[in-house]
Design a protein around this motif. Structure first.
Motif, short mmCIF file in Angstrom:
data_model
loop_
_atom_site.label_atom_id
_atom_site.label_comp_id
_atom_site.label_asym_id
_atom_site.label_seq_id
_atom_site.Cartn_x
_atom_site.Cartn_y
_atom_site.Cartn_z
N VAL A 87 0.99 -1.26 0.10
CA VAL A 87 0.18 0.00 -0.01
C VAL A 87 1.00 1.35 -0.05
N LYS A 88 1.94 1.19 0.75
CA LYS A 88 2.71 2.25 0.93
C LYS A 88 3.54 2.68 -0.29
N ALA A 89 3.84 1.41 -1.23
CA ALA A 89 4.43 1.81 -2.65
C ALA A 89 3.38 2.13 -3.58
N GLY A 90 2.09 2.21 -3.32
CA GLY A 90 1.17 2.73 -4.21
C GLY A 90 0.47 1.73 -4.98
N ALA A 91 0.70 0.44 -4.80
CA ALA A 91 0.04 -0.94 -5.51
C ALA A 91 -1.39 -0.51 -5.45
N VAL A 94 16.47 -6.74 -15.36
CA VAL A 94 17.03 -6.40 -13.99
C VAL A 94 16.60 -7.59 -12.91
N CYS A 95 15.43 -7.09 -12.00
CA CYS A 95 15.08 -8.15 -11.33
C CYS A 95 13.94 -7.70 -10.53
N SER A 96 13.00 -8.30 -10.42
CA SER A 96 11.74 -8.08 -9.69
C SER A 96 11.36 -8.95 -8.44
N LEU A 97 10.63 -8.44 -7.57
CA LEU A 97 10.07 -9.02 -6.34
C LEU A 97 8.44 -9.14 -6.43
N PHE A 98 8.32 -10.68 -6.26
CA PHE A 98 6.83 -10.83 -6.11
C PHE A 98 6.45 -11.20 -4.88
N ASP A 99 5.44 -10.76 -4.18
CA ASP A 99 4.97 -11.37 -2.87
C ASP A 99 3.92 -12.67 -3.28
N VAL A 100 4.65 -13.86 -3.11
CA VAL A 100 3.73 -15.02 -3.33
C VAL A 100 3.46 -15.73 -1.88
N SER A 101 3.53 -15.02 -0.92
CA SER A 101 3.04 -15.48 0.47
C SER A 101 1.67 -16.11 0.62
N HIS A 102 0.70 -15.43 -0.48
CA HIS A 102 -0.61 -16.16 -0.72
C HIS A 102 -0.82 -17.65 -0.97
N CYS A 125 15.14 -4.30 -2.34
CA CYS A 125 14.79 -3.11 -2.96
C CYS A 125 15.94 -2.20 -3.16
N GLU A 126 16.95 -2.20 -1.73
CA GLU A 126 18.01 -1.05 -1.55
C GLU A 126 19.01 -1.78 -2.69
N LEU A 127 18.93 -2.92 -2.92
CA LEU A 127 19.89 -3.58 -4.00
C LEU A 127 19.53 -3.28 -5.45
N GLY A 128 18.55 -2.77 -5.71
CA GLY A 128 18.14 -2.43 -6.78
C GLY A 128 16.77 -3.26 -7.61
N LYS A 175 12.86 -4.23 -7.87
CA LYS A 175 11.53 -3.65 -7.71
C LYS A 175 10.33 -4.41 -7.68
N PRO A 176 9.38 -3.95 -6.87
CA PRO A 176 8.46 -4.82 -6.63
C PRO A 176 7.43 -5.17 -7.98
N ALA A 177 6.74 -6.15 -8.05
CA ALA A 177 5.92 -6.36 -9.39
C ALA A 177 4.84 -7.04 -8.83
N GLY A 178 3.76 -6.77 -9.64
CA GLY A 178 2.41 -7.37 -8.89
C GLY A 178 1.86 -8.67 -9.71
#
Lengths: 124, 413
Positions: free
Chosen positions: B14-18, B46-54, B217-220, B222-225
């Motif tokens: 939410v903070k990232a504006g998703a 480059v590299c993306s982060l995905f929340d797959v905790s669901h 994220c600090e290492l470059g 970025k989140p992806a949905g």
């Protein structure tokens, strides 16, 4: 969100500008933001009849298709063919990227001026 | 929305504006402000982060855990050494899929089975009467752990930084490790759902969620949905339950061997013995092998009338799930997944491939159509009333040489 003060707006978030007897139609910044990355535009052909309140084409984002609703009744005089290859122009420059120009306009929806449209978007 | 579940990353999204949506009962990010196209391209470059905790995380423990898994999964779980993973399907008796899953063996004495979020409850209900017959248990650890997919050409280098300069897993796909990353114990799998040649999935304790996400994220990264997750997997022909698995548009069960990757997910090894759906699957496997030899016999066509294939639109337009596919005026199936997908232009070959700054986009997808449509066969898709030309290529991308995915353009006349 930006609103161009020189345009009129429909409640379906299309903008309209009268120019030398032609009605130029596009989508507002509010609309492009809500639609997300646009990847395809379906346009009518020159000479097609369009009707106020009815679809004259559609835009597709990665996830969904949305109809473009015509604010006026008339005949398509020009289409912006550049959008067929570059639909992202609608995201990048919504008030510069017109979609169609309509001639022989016989009817129009009740359009909002910029101030009324801003208030309308605030309620949306 | 109050009944929707949230992952440990909800506040970060939410903070990232998703833009948050309901996905399988979870409130998940469909996209961040840069949008699906940018997120797709950032993953590929480059590299993306995905929340797959669901996704459902189930621990299978007890003396008869292996016998249970051999019975309910399509794969040969006995072939898994510690620190290896395998793709598998949960077959029904008729040879269709209850779900697809990934089986991980991080430890000697337990297995981790990861299933689709929307199917977790269904899978648990399906397993419940069967697991009673085995001396083992299923523990749902979804709520007490998180999972992040770290995918893209730079993913390995970023994780190496967190590991103090050592490679986090062996370079081969499906390798696992348990590592200390900056004082946090992390389980790392060289797996993913983006078709990236280099990609990882991390399993962490809830309290380590924020640290891992922020550090990457600090290492470059970025989140992806979920939007980009869908376009990435579609480009790579990775099936999604509900689209390429389950039931078709007519409500008929889709055979598991309709998927080309079934031959890697289903084992008829003697060590595995009998299992749910084996008989039906054996017939499907024979049909798939016969199609590979370009033999479209009536027996093979009866066992496997339709197959899941890539599809590329030749005319202008966009295909979507559920649109009918025609050959010579006769309907032969449906589009199962489709949209407009961006790609990088590339130059060079093999490991010397370079991504160019120019990008393109193409209307591609996946379809479920008559098994006898040949490679590069021409079909038509009903796109909201218009019949548009399309072609059936062998694949949409080539991803066998790291670090970059290379688009493969469909051939047509």
């Amino acid at each position: 969100m930006t609103i161009n003060p020189d345009l009129k707006y429909s409640r379906d978030h299309e903008w309209v500008k009268e120019e030398d007897g032609l009605f130029v139609i596009g989508i507002s910044d509010f609309a492009q933001d809500a639609l997300g990355d646009l990847v395809f535009v379906n346009l009518p052909e020159v000479g097609d009849a369009v009707t106020a309140g009815e679809a004259f084409g559609d835009v597709e984002s990665v996830k969904a298709v949305s109809d473009l609703l015509c604010p006026v009744t008339g005949t398509v005089a020009e289409i912006n063919e550049e959008l067929l290859d570059a639909p992202e122009k609608l995201n990048e420059d919504p008030y510069g990227a017109w979609i169609i120009k309509v001639e022989n306009v016989t009817a129009s929806e009740d359009l909002l001026d910029a101030a009324a449209y801003e208030a309308f978007c605030a309620e949306a | 929305m109050s009944e929707l579940k949230r992952t440990q990353f909800y506040d970060i999204h939410v903070k990232a504006g998703a833009t948050m949506v309901d996905f399988g009962g979870w409130e998940m990010p469909i996209q961040y402000p840069e949008g699906i196209v940018a997120e797709h391209l950032y993953t590929r470059s480059v590299c993306s982060l995905f929340d797959v905790s669901h996704m459902g995380r189930l621990l299978i423990e007890g003396p008869e855990r292996l016998a249970f898994l051999q019975h309910v999964l399509s794969s040969n779980a006995a072939a898994l050494d510690v620190n290896q993973a395998q793709y598998c399907i949960i077959p029904a008796e008729d040879g269709s899929a209850v779900d697809d899953a990934y089986l991980y063996r991080f430890e000697e004495d337990r297995f981790l089975l990861v299933v689709n979020a929307a199917n977790t409850d269904k899978d648990l209900a399906y397993f419940a009467p069967i697991v009673k017959n085995y001396d083992c248990t299923i523990k749902n650890i979804t709520d007490v752990t998180v999972s992040i997919a770290v995918q893209g050409p730079k993913s390995g280098e970023m994780l190496k930084v967190l590991a103090g300069g050592v490679e986090v897993t062996k370079p081969s796909r499906n390798s696992l490790s348990t590592m200390d990353l900056e004082g946090h114990t992390v389980r790392i799998a060289r797996t993913g759902y983006t078709a990236e040649p280099i990609g990882y999935e991390l399993f962490l304790k809830n309290e380590d969620a924020e640290w891992a996400w922020n550090r990457l994220c600090e290492l470059g990264a970025k989140p992806a949905g979920l939007g980009a997750r869908d376009t990435l997997r579609m480009e790579g022909m990775l099936p999604l339950y509900g689209d390429e698995m389950g039931v078709d548009e007519d409500g008929k069960p889709m055979p598991i061997f309709a998927l080309a990757l079934a031959k890697f997910a289903v084992s008829f090894d003697e060590a595995k013995g009998d299992f749910v759906g084996r008989e039906a699957l054996k017939k499907q496997a024979d049909a798939q092998a016969s199609f590979k030899a370009k033999n479209y016999s009536p027996e093979a066509m009866a066992a496997l009338p339709k197959r899941v294939r890539p599809i590329a639109l030749v005319d202008r337009g966009v295909m979507r799930h559920g649109m009918a596919v025609y050959r010579n005026g006769e309907q032969i199936g449906w589009v199962t997944s489709g949209t407009m997908i961006p790609y990088f232009m590339t130059e060079g070959e093999g490991e010397n491939v370079r991504l160019l700054p120019e990008t393109g986009k193409r209307a591609i997808g996946i379809c479920y159509i008559a098994s006898d449509v040949p490679l590069n066969g021409e079909v038509e898709v009903d796109v909201r009333g218009k019949r548009l030309k399309a072609v059936i290529p062998s694949k949409h991308i080539s991803n066998n040489v790291p670090p970059y995915v290379v688009p493969v353009m469909a051939k047509h006349n």
